[in-house]
Design a protein around this motif. Structure first.
Motif, PDB file in Angstrom:
ATOM      1  N   ALA A  51      60.748   1.100  16.640  1.00 51.58           N
ATOM      2  CA  ALA A  51      60.368   1.319  15.235  1.00 51.58           C
ATOM      3  C   ALA A  51      59.006   1.990  15.200  1.00 51.58           C
ATOM      4  O   ALA A  51      58.291   2.058  16.204  1.00 51.58           O
ATOM      5  N   ASN A  52      58.664   2.525  14.016  1.00 50.94           N
ATOM      6  CA  ASN A  52      57.350   3.133  13.786  1.00 50.94           C
ATOM      7  C   ASN A  52      57.072   4.289  14.751  1.00 50.94           C
ATOM      8  O   ASN A  52      55.953   4.473  15.216  1.00 50.94           O
ATOM      9  N   TYR A  53      58.113   5.066  15.017  1.00 50.74           N
ATOM     10  CA  TYR A  53      57.961   6.206  15.917  1.00 50.74           C
ATOM     11  C   TYR A  53      58.129   7.540  15.202  1.00 50.74           C
ATOM     12  O   TYR A  53      58.023   8.596  15.832  1.00 50.74           O
ATOM     13  N   TYR A  54      58.386   7.501  13.901  1.00 51.78           N
ATOM     14  CA  TYR A  54      58.566   8.749  13.169  1.00 51.78           C
ATOM     15  C   TYR A  54      58.023   8.620  11.757  1.00 51.78           C
ATOM     16  O   TYR A  54      58.255   7.624  11.060  1.00 51.78           O
ATOM     17  N   THR A  55      57.251   9.616  11.386  1.00 53.63           N
ATOM     18  CA  THR A  55      56.829   9.784  10.007  1.00 53.63           C
ATOM     19  C   THR A  55      56.736  11.284   9.773  1.00 53.63           C
ATOM     20  O   THR A  55      56.090  12.007  10.546  1.00 53.63           O
ATOM     21  N   THR A  56      57.412  11.768   8.771  1.00 54.61           N
ATOM     22  CA  THR A  56      57.529  13.209   8.546  1.00 54.61           C
ATOM     23  C   THR A  56      56.159  13.897   8.559  1.00 54.61           C
ATOM     24  O   THR A  56      55.255  13.461   7.860  1.00 54.61           O
ATOM     25  N   PRO A  57      55.995  14.926   9.396  1.00 56.32           N
ATOM     26  CA  PRO A  57      56.964  15.568  10.296  1.00 56.32           C
ATOM     27  C   PRO A  57      56.737  15.210  11.767  1.00 56.32           C
ATOM     28  O   PRO A  57      57.075  16.012  12.649  1.00 56.32           O
ATOM     29  N   TYR A  58      56.167  14.057  12.048  1.00 55.86           N
ATOM     30  CA  TYR A  58      55.744  13.719  13.404  1.00 55.86           C
ATOM     31  C   TYR A  58      56.718  12.756  14.076  1.00 55.86           C
ATOM     32  O   TYR A  58      56.993  11.668  13.557  1.00 55.86           O
ATOM     33  N   LEU A  59      57.213  13.146  15.255  1.00 54.41           N
ATOM     34  CA  LEU A  59      58.068  12.300  16.075  1.00 54.41           C
ATOM     35  C   LEU A  59      57.335  11.977  17.372  1.00 54.41           C
ATOM     36  O   LEU A  59      56.900  12.877  18.086  1.00 54.41           O
ATOM     37  N   SER A  60      57.184  10.696  17.659  1.00 55.39           N
ATOM     38  CA  SER A  60      56.472  10.280  18.870  1.00 55.39           C
ATOM     39  C   SER A  60      57.112  10.888  20.110  1.00 55.39           C
ATOM     40  O   SER A  60      58.342  10.907  20.234  1.00 55.39           O
TER      41      SER A  60
ATOM     42  N   ASP B  85      51.297   9.196  20.446  1.00 58.39           N
ATOM     43  CA  ASP B  85      52.176   8.106  20.027  1.00 58.39           C
ATOM     44  C   ASP B  85      51.423   7.098  19.167  1.00 58.39           C
ATOM     45  O   ASP B  85      51.944   6.623  18.148  1.00 58.39           O
ATOM     46  N   LEU B  86      50.197   6.775  19.552  1.00 63.40           N
ATOM     47  CA  LEU B  86      49.397   5.839  18.764  1.00 63.40           C
ATOM     48  C   LEU B  86      49.118   6.399  17.379  1.00 63.40           C
ATOM     49  O   LEU B  86      49.159   5.656  16.376  1.00 63.40           O
ATOM     50  N   TYR B  87      48.847   7.687  17.306  1.00 64.07           N
ATOM     51  CA  TYR B  87      48.585   8.322  16.004  1.00 64.07           C
ATOM     52  C   TYR B  87      49.820   8.218  15.104  1.00 64.07           C
ATOM     53  O   TYR B  87      49.708   7.879  13.913  1.00 64.07           O
ATOM     54  N   VAL B  88      50.998   8.495  15.672  1.00 68.43           N
ATOM     55  CA  VAL B  88      52.238   8.383  14.895  1.00 68.43           C
ATOM     56  C   VAL B  88      52.460   6.934  14.461  1.00 68.43           C
ATOM     57  O   VAL B  88      52.862   6.671  13.315  1.00 68.43           O
ATOM     58  N   TYR B  89      52.197   6.006  15.346  1.00 72.17           N
ATOM     59  CA  TYR B  89      52.361   4.581  15.013  1.00 72.17           C
ATOM     60  C   TYR B  89      51.451   4.179  13.862  1.00 72.17           C
ATOM     61  O   TYR B  89      51.883   3.487  12.929  1.00 72.17           O
ATOM     62  N   LEU B  90      50.206   4.597  13.903  1.00 70.30           N
ATOM     63  CA  LEU B  90      49.259   4.245  12.841  1.00 70.30           C
ATOM     64  C   LEU B  90      49.666   4.873  11.504  1.00 70.30           C
ATOM     65  O   LEU B  90      49.503   4.263  10.444  1.00 70.30           O
ATOM     66  N   LEU B  91      50.202   6.084  11.551  1.00 65.28           N
ATOM     67  CA  LEU B  91      50.698   6.708  10.325  1.00 65.28           C
ATOM     68  C   LEU B  91      51.926   5.976   9.792  1.00 65.28           C
ATOM     69  O   LEU B  91      52.032   5.710   8.590  1.00 65.28           O
ATOM     70  N   ALA B  92      52.841   5.644  10.683  1.00 59.39           N
ATOM     71  CA  ALA B  92      54.090   5.011  10.268  1.00 59.39           C
ATOM     72  C   ALA B  92      53.870   3.619   9.702  1.00 59.39           C
ATOM     73  O   ALA B  92      54.659   3.151   8.873  1.00 59.39           O
ATOM     74  N   THR B  93      52.830   2.952  10.144  1.00 56.08           N
ATOM     75  CA  THR B  93      52.546   1.596   9.654  1.00 56.08           C
ATOM     76  C   THR B  93      51.510   1.601   8.534  1.00 56.08           C
ATOM     77  O   THR B  93      51.009   0.541   8.147  1.00 56.08           O
ATOM     78  N   ASP B  94      51.178   2.800   8.029  1.00 55.74           N
ATOM     79  CA  ASP B  94      50.251   2.954   6.894  1.00 55.74           C
ATOM     80  C   ASP B  94      48.851   2.419   7.172  1.00 55.74           C
ATOM     81  O   ASP B  94      48.119   2.053   6.245  1.00 55.74           O
ATOM     82  N   ARG B  95      48.461   2.416   8.435  1.00 57.00           N
ATOM     83  CA  ARG B  95      47.092   2.013   8.764  1.00 57.00           C
ATOM     84  C   ARG B  95      46.110   3.153   8.559  1.00 57.00           C
ATOM     85  O   ARG B  95      44.925   2.916   8.329  1.00 57.00           O
TER      86      ARG B  95
END
Length: 266
Positions: free
Chosen positions: A52-61, A249-259
């Motif tokens: 989970a938390n590996y994708y947020t438009t347009p970034y894929l981990s 990957d950490l950047y995508v995770y932080l975006l996906a979790t709204d941090r």
């Protein structure tokens, strides 16, 4: 009384009571390697199994690229979802074996983790604790010889990650011509991955290692000299690309979790 012991495929070794005569901090490099590799393994294992938390438009981990399971968002599945829904643990586990296999069999990484984890040997001029040495002639280390085949797959992954990088120049509506901080991170990451992949010893051998007459193959000779220059910094690219993958990957995770929110330039 003999002062030597039988070696393996080479001259006898001298018996020296001291483990090493080196007076420098030879242990610092293998210790640093052990700590960094262990931290990356723990982080990558957590992220791969999280699913989970590996994708947020347009970034894929990059840990999940390409995303091939039905659990992947459709906008992140440019190659379709051929794995179906049977891969329930995590989409990352279906593809990580290939980049992991490439790095685990890499000549530089082999030297690094042999020294850091197996102390074989821990450093130049330092005796190893093992009583016997068989090199990479027996199972399982003989499997390291598949490295060249993993390099072929790594080239394909380099192309796929390049496509993912291009996709980061779209906005949430899929419109092109936009760029955020994530786009720059993805560019840096894919450049480092390509430098690591192209500086590989297998790449150098493939483009010119078996040529007998360079003068008869000027194009391949030019490629060989270029790859040879890259090859001198293969270890540097190995480290930097490892850090960049984790950072993206950490950047995508932080975006996906709204941090955090993505800094958009235009």
């Amino acid at each position: 009384m003999s002062t030597t012991q039988a070696g393996v495929g080479g001259p006898d070794r001298a018996q020296i009571e001291e483990r090493t005569l080196r007076a420098d901090r030879w242990w610092l490099y293998p210790l640093t390697t052990f700590v960094v590799f262990t931290a990356f393994i723990v982080y990558a294992t957590w992220r791969a199994f999280e699913g989970a938390n590996y994708y947020t438009t347009p970034y894929l981990s990059p840990f999940y690229a390409p995303c091939l399971a039905t659990s992947c968002p459709e906008s992140a599945s440019d190659l379709g979802q051929p794995l179906g829904d049977w891969w329930r643990l995590s989409p990352a586990l279906a593809i990580l074996v290939f980049p992991l296999g490439f790095r685990m069999t890499c000549y530089y990484y082999r030297k690094a983790y042999y020294r850091a984890f197996w102390l074989s040997p821990p450093a130049c001029g330092v005796a190893e604790p093992h009583g016997a040495y068989s090199g990479e002639t027996r199972f399982p280390l003989i499997l390291q010889n598949v490295h060249r085949w993993f390099w072929y797959v790594a080239m394909v992954f380099g192309v796929l990650l390049s496509i993912d990088t291009i996709r980061t120049f779209r906005n949430d509506e899929g419109e092109w011509g936009h760029m955020g901080l994530g786009s720059l991170l993805f560019i840096a990451n894919v450049v480092l991955i390509w430098l690591y992949t192209l500086s590989c010893h297998s790449c150098r051998h493939t483009v010119g290692g078996r040529l007998r007459h360079f003068s008869k193959h000027p194009v391949r000779y030019k490629l060989w000299t270029w790859v040879s220059r890259l090859n001198t910094k293969h270890g540097v690219y190995a480290w930097l690309s490892l850090f960049s993958i984790a950072l993206v990957d950490l950047y995508v995770y932080l975006l996906a979790t709204d941090r955090i929110t993505d800094l958009r330039f235009f």
